[in-house]
Design a protein around this motif. Structure first.
Motif, mmCIF file in Angstrom:
data_model
loop_
_atom_site.group_PDB
_atom_site.id
_atom_site.type_symbol
_atom_site.label_atom_id
_atom_site.label_comp_id
_atom_site.label_asym_id
_atom_site.label_seq_id
_atom_site.Cartn_x
_atom_site.Cartn_y
_atom_site.Cartn_z
ATOM 1 N N GLY A 12 56.117 34.171 -10.682
ATOM 2 C CA GLY A 12 57.017 34.361 -9.549
ATOM 3 C C GLY A 12 56.424 33.864 -8.236
ATOM 4 O O GLY A 12 57.150 33.413 -7.353
ATOM 5 N N GLN A 13 55.091 33.911 -8.106
ATOM 6 C CA GLN A 13 54.461 33.469 -6.853
ATOM 7 C C GLN A 13 54.720 31.999 -6.599
ATOM 8 O O GLN A 13 55.053 31.588 -5.493
ATOM 9 N N LYS A 14 54.531 31.202 -7.675
ATOM 10 C CA LYS A 14 54.735 29.758 -7.518
ATOM 11 C C LYS A 14 56.210 29.479 -7.231
ATOM 12 O O LYS A 14 56.553 28.717 -6.322
ATOM 13 N N ASN A 15 57.080 30.141 -8.028
ATOM 14 C CA ASN A 15 58.510 29.908 -7.843
ATOM 15 C C ASN A 15 58.963 30.310 -6.449
ATOM 16 O O ASN A 15 59.756 29.596 -5.805
ATOM 17 N N ALA A 16 58.460 31.454 -5.975
ATOM 18 C CA ALA A 16 58.854 31.917 -4.646
ATOM 19 C C ALA A 16 58.432 30.914 -3.583
ATOM 20 O O ALA A 16 59.197 30.590 -2.670
ATOM 21 N N ALA A 17 57.199 30.401 -3.714
ATOM 22 C CA ALA A 17 56.708 29.441 -2.725
ATOM 23 C C ALA A 17 57.566 28.185 -2.728
ATOM 24 O O ALA A 17 57.938 27.668 -1.669
ATOM 25 N N ALA B 279 60.645 27.974 -3.711
ATOM 26 C CA ALA B 279 61.978 28.315 -3.216
ATOM 27 C C ALA B 279 61.989 28.379 -1.688
ATOM 28 O O ALA B 279 62.996 28.101 -1.052
ATOM 29 N N LEU B 280 60.824 28.757 -1.105
ATOM 30 C CA LEU B 280 60.745 28.818 0.357
ATOM 31 C C LEU B 280 60.622 27.432 0.971
ATOM 32 O O LEU B 280 60.533 27.298 2.192
ATOM 33 N N VAL C 144 49.342 29.589 -1.319
ATOM 34 C CA VAL C 144 49.740 30.739 -2.148
ATOM 35 C C VAL C 144 48.840 30.906 -3.374
ATOM 36 O O VAL C 144 48.210 31.952 -3.560
ATOM 37 N N THR D 113 52.013 24.817 -1.911
ATOM 38 C CA THR D 113 52.024 26.012 -2.758
ATOM 39 C C THR D 113 50.618 26.352 -3.212
ATOM 40 O O THR D 113 50.196 27.504 -3.171
#
Lengths: 246, 225
Positions: free
Chosen positions: A140-145, A147-148, A159, A155
């Protein structure tokens, strides 16, 4: 046993006529071991991080490049790698480059081969730790970054890596300890580091036990110092909210 | 450009094979003794009797903080005197070989004991309580309940450590024992083919270790299902 202990021998002048004592030789060896290990550790961190990141990238070619690096450097004994860097490589490169290397002062030849060899050898192990650290993060950390709106390099930079490095401090500690121990293998190509000094001191003073004990004890002390330093790194880099954090 | 001359390798294969035999003998002896002594150290370390646990902890810490090169040199220095007083070895025994086997066994035991300790501690505590409840003694519960499960989980790690050990045996170079690598460099220096011999030795180690670690990985996949 009727062994005659004589620790004062370390303070007497060396028999080769050089203006130093046997203790001076020992300190030279200690300096060589510490400089070699620290320089190699810098290479190991850089190479390990680079290839470790490559191994986690979506690009198949880049990630298999990292895998090849690890496979080659982990499946050949360290002493063989030392021989390859010092004896073999100068023969295989272009004659002018090889002759230039062989014309350097011997100490620089030993030292540069040893630093590169030990650095890349340890880098392969660091690479695996970095990869494990990145893969251990929740996806989720990679995906969230992403997505931002972060790019992939951003990323990693902002992150993934800051979190991954914090996770892998304990395994990095043992690699950092290993690099000091493995630096002793550099004695086989002729570098007069600590373990080579143990033999030279014992050859010249004929007091083998004193020489071996002082060298062995210094390795143990280096070990202790590294452990305390890395414990401090772990404590200060810990994030609030992580297990063991404040 | 360097002119390779690989012709010397085929004629020196028998000598190299003898060196490989030494390498394999040291590896096998050190794996067997290392696992047995390592298991004992792990049990001592976990035992409720404080001096025993303390002894095992010191043993492991000391061996793990000293470079293998120094350990080999120490044993090369100490073993001849110990052997003279303890055992009555025939004079034709190669003292370097004996001291290398003893050094590697005692050194690797420290590393094996840490793997084994982690394995034992990964067995759920309830298993020990259940064994106690069934009336087993401490030794029985270890031998019949805890260790069999612990070892099953540890096999891949123990094998991987064996591969590391196989590579480390090349360090007997420092005491002049003619194992595979020392034989290769001796031949290379004699015939002026050090480059070829070092590369050949490196390639042999690479192929053997890569093959072995792939076997371990396959084994691990099959048994972790």
């Amino acid at each position: 046993m009727s062994y005659q202990w004589n620790w004062d021998i370390l303070l007497s002048a060396v028999s080769t006529g050089e203006p130093t004592t046997y203790l001076g030789w020992f300190i030279d060896g200690l300096t060589a071991t510490v400089t070699l290990s620290l320089a190699a550790w810098i290479i190991a961190l850089i190479a390990g991080s680079l290839f470790g990141i490559l191994r986690t990238l979506p690009n198949k070619w880049l990630s298999s490049l990292g895998a090849v690096y690890v496979a080659v450097f982990r499946n050949i004994p360290l002493i063989v790698q030392f021989f390859i860097w010092y004896f073999v490589l100068p023969e295989l490169v272009s004659p002018s480059l090889g002759d230039w290397f062989k014309g350097l002062p011997p100490l620089i030849q030993f030292f540069s081969s040893a630093v590169v060899c030990l650095g890349l050898f340890t880098g392969a192990r660091v690479c695996e730790q970095v990869r494990t650290g990145i893969l251990a993060l929740p996806p989720g950390q990679k995906n969230a970054a992403l997505a931002l709106g972060f790019t992939l390099p951003q990323t990693y930079r902002y992150v993934l890596l800051p979190n991954a490095y914090r996770i892998i401090v304990p395994p990095l500690t043992s690699e950092f300890l290993n690099i000091f121990k493995n630096s002793a293998v550099a004695s086989t190509i002729g570098l007069l580091e600590l373990s080579a000094q143990a033999r030279q001191l014992s050859d010249y003073t004929a007091h083998t036990y004193e020489s071996f004990i002082i060298v062995t004890a210094s390795y143990a002390l280096i070990n202790l110092a590294v452990m305390l330093f890395m414990r401090w790194v772990e404590r200060t880099s810990r994030l609030p909210g992580q297990i063991g954090g404040k | 450009m360097y002119q390779f001359n690989w012709s010397g390798i085929s004629s020196s294969l028998p000598t190299l094979a003898q060196g490989m035999l030494i390498t394999v003998q040291i590896t096998v002896a050190a794996v067997i003794v290392g696992i047995i002594w390592g298991t004992m150290l792990a049990l001592l370390r976990l035992s409720p009797i404080k001096p025993l646990a303390w002894f095992a902890k010191c043993y492991v810490t000391i061996f793990r903080s000293i470079p293998l090169v120094m350990v080999l040199l120490w044993f090369f220095l100490l073993v001849p005197q110990l052997l003279k007083s303890l055992l009555d070895l025939p004079p034709d025994v190669d003292i370097r070989f004996v001291s290398a086997i003893i050094a590697f066994s005692l050194f690797e035991a420290a590393y094996y004991s840490e793997i084994i300790r982690a394995g034992i501690q990964s067995v759920p505590r309830g298993q020990v309580y259940a064994a106690n409840a069934l009336g087993m003694t401490y030794m029985q519960s270890m031998r019949l309940v805890v260790l069999p499960q612990a070892f099953r989980a540890m096999v891949p790690l123990l094998l991987t450590q064996g591969i590391v050990l196989f590579q480390d045996t090349a360090l007997v170079y420092v005491i002049g024992l003619a194992d595979f690598f020392r034989t290769a460099t001796n031949i290379g220096e004699r015939d002026g083919q050090l480059v070829e011999m070092v590369l050949f030795a490196g390639a042999c180690y690479f192929v053997i270790c890569l093959f072995a670690s792939n076997l371990v990985r396959r084994f691990q996949k099959r048994y972790s299902r």
